[in-house]
Design a protein around this motif. Structure first.
Motif, PDB file in Angstrom:
ATOM      1  N   TYR A   1       0.831  -1.208   0.000  1.00 36.91           N
ATOM      2  CA  TYR A   1       0.000   0.000   0.000  1.00 36.91           C
ATOM      3  C   TYR A   1       0.866   1.258   0.000  1.00 36.91           C
ATOM      4  N   ASP A   2       0.380   2.272  -0.688  1.00 36.27           N
ATOM      5  CA  ASP A   2       1.076   3.558  -0.719  1.00 36.27           C
ATOM      6  C   ASP A   2       0.676   4.438   0.461  1.00 36.27           C
ATOM      7  N   LEU A   3      -0.527   4.206   0.963  1.00 36.41           N
ATOM      8  CA  LEU A   3      -1.065   5.073   2.026  1.00 36.41           C
ATOM      9  C   LEU A   3      -1.962   4.248   2.941  1.00 36.41           C
ATOM     10  N   VAL A   4      -1.920   4.564   4.232  1.00 38.51           N
ATOM     11  CA  VAL A   4      -2.801   3.940   5.215  1.00 38.51           C
ATOM     12  C   VAL A   4      -3.680   5.022   5.826  1.00 38.51           C
ATOM     13  N   HIS A   5      -4.976   4.741   5.908  1.00 35.45           N
ATOM     14  CA  HIS A   5      -5.938   5.688   6.470  1.00 35.45           C
ATOM     15  C   HIS A   5      -6.674   4.981   7.604  1.00 35.45           C
ATOM     16  N   THR A   6      -6.581   5.510   8.813  1.00 31.40           N
ATOM     17  CA  THR A   6      -7.179   4.872   9.985  1.00 31.40           C
ATOM     18  C   THR A   6      -8.422   5.620  10.444  1.00 31.40           C
ATOM     19  N   HIS A   7      -9.348   4.869  11.059  1.00 31.78           N
ATOM     20  CA  HIS A   7     -10.626   5.421  11.511  1.00 31.78           C
ATOM     21  C   HIS A   7     -10.962   4.842  12.888  1.00 31.78           C
ATOM     22  N   LEU A   8     -11.311   5.679  13.840  1.00 32.59           N
ATOM     23  CA  LEU A   8     -11.711   5.339  15.205  1.00 32.59           C
ATOM     24  C   LEU A   8     -10.481   5.026  16.070  1.00 32.59           C
ATOM     25  N   TYR A   9     -10.630   5.262  17.357  1.00 33.57           N
ATOM     26  CA  TYR A   9      -9.507   5.330  18.290  1.00 33.57           C
ATOM     27  C   TYR A   9      -8.584   4.113  18.245  1.00 33.57           C
ATOM     28  N   ARG A  10      -9.144   2.918  18.441  1.00 34.74           N
ATOM     29  CA  ARG A  10      -8.281   1.743  18.511  1.00 34.74           C
ATOM     30  C   ARG A  10      -7.538   1.516  17.201  1.00 34.74           C
ATOM     31  N   ALA A  11      -8.243   1.701  16.104  1.00 34.31           N
ATOM     32  CA  ALA A  11      -7.615   1.517  14.799  1.00 34.31           C
ATOM     33  C   ALA A  11      -6.551   2.578  14.545  1.00 34.31           C
ATOM     34  N   CYS A  12      -6.783   3.792  15.030  1.00 35.62           N
ATOM     35  CA  CYS A  12      -5.791   4.853  14.850  1.00 35.62           C
ATOM     36  C   CYS A  12      -4.503   4.530  15.611  1.00 35.62           C
ATOM     37  N   VAL A  13      -4.638   4.053  16.840  1.00 37.16           N
ATOM     38  CA  VAL A  13      -3.458   3.747  17.650  1.00 37.16           C
ATOM     39  C   VAL A  13      -2.680   2.589  17.037  1.00 37.16           C
ATOM     40  N   TYR A  14      -3.340   1.457  16.825  1.00 35.31           N
ATOM     41  CA  TYR A  14      -2.646   0.290  16.280  1.00 35.31           C
ATOM     42  C   TYR A  14      -2.240   0.505  14.827  1.00 35.31           C
ATOM     43  N   GLY A  15      -3.096   1.151  14.058  1.00 32.49           N
ATOM     44  CA  GLY A  15      -2.827   1.319  12.636  1.00 32.49           C
ATOM     45  C   GLY A  15      -1.640   2.204  12.351  1.00 32.49           C
ATOM     46  N   ARG A  16      -1.499   3.299  13.093  1.00 30.92           N
ATOM     47  CA  ARG A  16      -0.355   4.187  12.871  1.00 30.92           C
ATOM     48  C   ARG A  16       0.955   3.483  13.190  1.00 30.92           C
ATOM     49  N   PHE A  17       0.998   2.776  14.319  1.00 32.34           N
ATOM     50  CA  PHE A  17       2.222   2.046  14.670  1.00 32.34           C
ATOM     51  C   PHE A  17       2.537   0.989  13.615  1.00 32.34           C
ATOM     52  N   ALA A  18       1.530   0.219  13.213  1.00 37.51           N
ATOM     53  CA  ALA A  18       1.746  -0.858  12.250  1.00 37.51           C
ATOM     54  C   ALA A  18       2.185  -0.315  10.900  1.00 37.51           C
ATOM     55  N   ALA A  19       1.591   0.787  10.467  1.00 38.00           N
ATOM     56  CA  ALA A  19       1.959   1.360   9.171  1.00 38.00           C
ATOM     57  C   ALA A  19       3.428   1.762   9.158  1.00 38.00           C
ATOM     58  N   ARG A  20       3.868   2.410  10.220  1.00 46.25           N
ATOM     59  CA  ARG A  20       5.275   2.822  10.271  1.00 46.25           C
ATOM     60  C   ARG A  20       6.212   1.613  10.349  1.00 46.25           C
ATOM     61  N   LEU A  21       5.827   0.590  11.124  1.00 46.87           N
ATOM     62  CA  LEU A  21       6.652  -0.621  11.190  1.00 46.87           C
ATOM     63  C   LEU A  21       6.727  -1.313   9.835  1.00 46.87           C
ATOM     64  N   ALA A  22       5.651  -1.180   9.043  1.00 47.58           N
ATOM     65  CA  ALA A  22       5.620  -1.804   7.723  1.00 47.58           C
ATOM     66  C   ALA A  22       6.312  -0.956   6.665  1.00 47.58           C
ATOM     67  N   GLY A  23       6.750   0.248   7.032  1.00 41.98           N
ATOM     68  CA  GLY A  23       7.469   1.089   6.092  1.00 41.98           C
ATOM     69  C   GLY A  23       6.609   2.057   5.309  1.00 41.98           C
TER      70      GLY A  23
END
Length: 382
Positions: free
Chosen positions: A78-100
């Motif tokens: 994926y070129d971009l990750v877009h997160t929605h709602l609190y839990r997804a925002c917290v886990y999603g941001r960390f995971a996106a950065r870990l995935a590069g």
């Protein structure tokens, strides 16, 4: 461009259905990950041709979900990750950065002065939110009111973008034949004056105010509550105690678009109403009120940033009401006494069309991708 949307769940809720509507208008190849609860909106997305991944997260502290989500993002290219709602925002941001993935956008759908998606705004919630927010490219607020709350929390103003929720104007354009059909299907008397309430049946929405207001209105007034939630049994008991149980209808959760499930969809139920009332004292946007305006309904509300952010001439038919059952009963009676209005959408509804919101979000995506590909000053000078 390939984008991955990460959301906490896909049951029938405002943020969830807003995501489905948005994906129909974004000019991007999108997939969706739901951390939990692949419910009715997941089925709708699949019907739309959107691939949906279910992460199977066990709870807020299921940290094993983080490496699973990271692998999914890395494998998807994926070129971009877009997160929605609190839990997804917290886990999603960390995971996106870990995935590069460096282009990470988050939408804040439900942040008020004292709550975030119904949870109390504790120091711990705020600290975790801000720690993960720094890993993103931009945080989208669905209204200027939410943007103001984010700034007060400590999110830097340059990182905040306001992209209002959008509505499908065509789907909410009033249809007289669907109004008659839906009212017959619900068993409403022909002369019934129907007050509607739309949203999650939780204490914070204060739908009990509308139930009690029914007891102060003539018997040809009915209340139509659209939504599901933990307070339904309490509201039913309140209706019995107030002596209006036979004039209060509960529809359960209803989709925005027909999905094959029994019962009318949300626009049809809106057409069946004569007025929408929203006594919730704290809203982040007020999507139900704007959709009601789009179908030409008069609207009584306690809090609605989407309306309050516009000049009065753009929100004809909307009126703010402060107080409890007595105030709402008086306001309903006043609207009815004024006579029916044309069922046409005011300027406010057109300002919040989904096509405008999707175009604005594409601009946010472009900026996030541009900043993620720009070399840092240190790298540029080396």
């Amino acid at each position: 461009m390939r984008a991955l949307h990460i959301i906490t769940g896909l049951g029938v809720g405002g943020a969830e259905q807003q995501l489905r509507l948005l994906l129909r208008h974004l000019t991007v190849d999108c997939e969706v990950v739901t951390l939990t609860n692949p419910g009715a909106v997941a089925d709708g997305l699949l019907a739309d041709g959107v691939r949906v991944h279910h992460l199977g997260m066990g709870g807020n502290r299921d940290v094993s979900a983080l490496p699973r989500l990271t692998r999914l993002i890395r494998g998807g290219g994926y070129d971009l990750v877009h997160t929605h709602l609190y839990r997804a925002c917290v886990y999603g941001r960390f995971a996106a950065r870990l995935a590069g993935v460096r282009a990470v956008v988050a939408t804040e759908h439900s942040l008020g002065a004292s709550q975030l998606e119904g949870r109390k705004l504790t120091a711990g919630v705020r600290a975790l939110y801000l720690a993960s927010e720094r890993l993103g490219s931009a945080t989208v607020a669905v209204s200027p009111a939410v943007a103001d709350h984010l700034r007060r929390w400590g999110v830097p103003a340059p990182r905040i973008e306001v992209v209002p929720n959008g509505i499908d104007l065509a789907r909410f354009r009033f249809d007289l034949s669907r109004r008659h059909h839906t009212r017959r299907r619900l068993g409403l008397p022909e002369d019934a004056y129907v007050v509607g309430g739309i949203g999650r049946l939780i204490a914070g929405k204060r739908f009990d105010v509308l139930v009690r207001a029914m007891a102060q209105l003539p018997e040809d007034h009915w209340l139509l509550l659209v939504g599901g939630g933990p307070e339904e049994s309490v509201l039913r008991r309140t209706a019995h105690e107030a002596g209006v149980a036979d004039r209060v209808l509960f529809t359960g959760e209803r989709p925005y678009v027909p999905d094959g499930s029994p019962g009318p969809d949300l626009p049809s139920l809106t057409f069946a109403m004569d007025l929408l009332a929203s006594p919730s004292p704290e809203e982040s946007f007020g999507l139900a009120a704007v959709e009601a305006l789009a179908s030409g309904l008069p609207v009584l509300y306690a809090s609605c940033p989407a309306i309050e952010d516009l000049p009065p001439q753009a929100t004809a038919g909307a009126r703010r009401v402060r107080g409890g059952p007595e105030a709402y009963a008086r306001a309903v009676a006043g609207v009815r006494a004024a006579g029916p209005r044309p069922r046409t959408a005011p300027e406010a509804a057109h300002r919040y069309s989904i096509s405008r919101s999707a175009a604005r979000l594409m601009d946010v995506y472009a900026a996030a991708l541009s900043s993620s590909s720009t070399p840092s000053p240190q790298k540029a000078s080396s």
